[in-house]
Motif scaffolding. Structure first.
Motif, mmCIF file in Angstrom:
data_model
loop_
_atom_site.group_PDB
_atom_site.id
_atom_site.type_symbol
_atom_site.label_atom_id
_atom_site.label_comp_id
_atom_site.label_asym_id
_atom_site.label_seq_id
_atom_site.Cartn_x
_atom_site.Cartn_y
_atom_site.Cartn_z
ATOM 1 N N TRP A 179 36.058 42.867 45.301
ATOM 2 C CA TRP A 179 36.705 42.254 44.143
ATOM 3 C C TRP A 179 37.456 40.985 44.542
ATOM 4 O O TRP A 179 37.387 39.976 43.834
ATOM 5 N N ALA A 180 38.174 41.031 45.660
ATOM 6 C CA ALA A 180 38.931 39.856 46.097
ATOM 7 C C ALA A 180 37.997 38.686 46.382
ATOM 8 O O ALA A 180 38.296 37.531 46.023
ATOM 9 N N ASN A 181 36.857 38.960 47.017
ATOM 10 C CA ASN A 181 35.897 37.908 47.352
ATOM 11 C C ASN A 181 35.332 37.259 46.100
ATOM 12 O O ASN A 181 35.327 36.029 45.964
ATOM 13 N N ARG A 182 34.841 38.065 45.176
ATOM 14 C CA ARG A 182 34.202 37.503 43.975
ATOM 15 C C ARG A 182 35.223 36.845 43.058
ATOM 16 O O ARG A 182 34.932 35.818 42.438
ATOM 17 N N ALA A 183 36.409 37.408 42.961
ATOM 18 C CA ALA A 183 37.444 36.822 42.103
ATOM 19 C C ALA A 183 37.853 35.452 42.611
ATOM 20 O O ALA A 183 37.998 34.501 41.831
#
Length: 313
Positions: free
Chosen positions: A285-289
């Protein structure tokens, strides 16, 4: 139901109503604990339609009532039952006859504006996919949930595959061939929600005691802003749908083991006792966000999306 009040109206005709002149509204939580009571004064309303159907019940023609109550803070966002009580006691106890409503969810509040991805979902009217049921895992692989009193799930665990190069069907086919080692109940991506194992039975995705308590699903790694947003919507919808199916109310995982919405990382943190060390879906989630929206995305943000979907079931 409004933001601050509940208004109820109906009728209660009973052959046992004689000598029970008082009427009360009583509110119970999902565990049967009383949250609120209020005497009903707007009663004895004309109901000739009830009299026509039940002419043998004395007073059926005046069995109507209505009441408006302010919602206490402890009722907001909770599943409750409303009780209409006929009683011989002015305080609402004594000898009584109760009539109960179906469960009612009172104002499950959510905020999609606090996170940029949730705002994107809201502003672009992104809707969820339908749930496709394709149970490729044999139903007799596991039994009912071993860590709950009633054998039903009481939490949902969110996973992420940690495989950057596989498709949803690649993941499903792998679990189909290796289910004796591990499997989850469902997979989601930006276009599909596919349930591969019946959720009335345990899955093996997060170690015990989570396996004995949780519906579990995997997110496949997807690419592109819109695709990622659609996957989050599908994930939130499947979570909300299963919570509703099993009578759960959305609440975040807590260190004491309570809560209905869990990440695999929460399981590792709070209840696994070293049986798993996974931290998904945090990193994904952190990467895509960051990559697609220049922001962050956490379980608290996903929780708001789950509440939104739950409120719209």
């Amino acid at each position: 139901v409004t933001a601050s009040q509940v208004t109820l109206s109906g009728w209660h005709a009973s052959s046992q109503a004689a000598n029970k002149p008082y009427e009360w509204l009583i509110v119970l939580d999902n565990n049967g604990q009383e949250l609120y009571r209020q005497e009903i004064t707007d009663k004895g309303l004309g109901r000739n339609d009830v009299q026509n159907v039940y002419p043998y019940i004395e007073g059926a023609n005046k069995s109507g009532f209505q009441v408006t109550m302010n919602i206490p803070t402890k009722m907001q966002g909770h599943l409750v039952r409303f009780i209409h009580r006929l009683t011989d006691d002015k305080d609402g106890n004594g000898n009584f006859i109760d009539l109960s409503s179906n469960p009612v969810l009172v104002n499950l509040q959510y905020n999609l504006n606090a996170n940029g991805i949730n705002r994107y979902i809201l502003n672009n009217h992104i809707n969820h996919a339908a749930i496709t049921v394709n149970h490729v895992i044999p139903s007799d692989t596991t039994d009912v949930y071993s860590e709950t009193e009633d054998g039903k799930p009481n939490m949902v665990v969110v996973h992420e595959t940690a495989n950057p190069n596989d498709s949803i069907w690649g993941e499903i086919n792998y679990e189909k061939a290796n289910y004796n080692k591990a499997f989850v109940h469902a997979f989601v991506d930006g276009n599909q929600i596919i349930e591969i194992s019946p959720t009335d039975h345990e899955a093996w995705g997060a170690a015990y005691p989570a396996n004995g308590r949780a519906v579990q699903f995997e997110q496949v790694e997807v690419y592109g802003a819109n695709n990622f947003a659609r996957e989050l919507v599908n994930a939130a919808y499947y979570t909300a749908y299963k919570m509703n199916e099993y009578g759960m109310i959305p609440s975040l995982a807590q260190a004491n083991g309570t809560g209905t919405l869990w990440s695999h990382h929460n399981v590792t943190q709070y209840i696994a006792n070293g049986k798993t060390d996974h931290t998904d879906p945090d990193g994904y989630w952190a990467n895509r966000a960051s990559r697609y929206f220049g922001t962050s995305y956490t379980m608290k943000d996903f929780f708001e999306l789950v509440k939104y979907e739950y409120s719209h079931l």
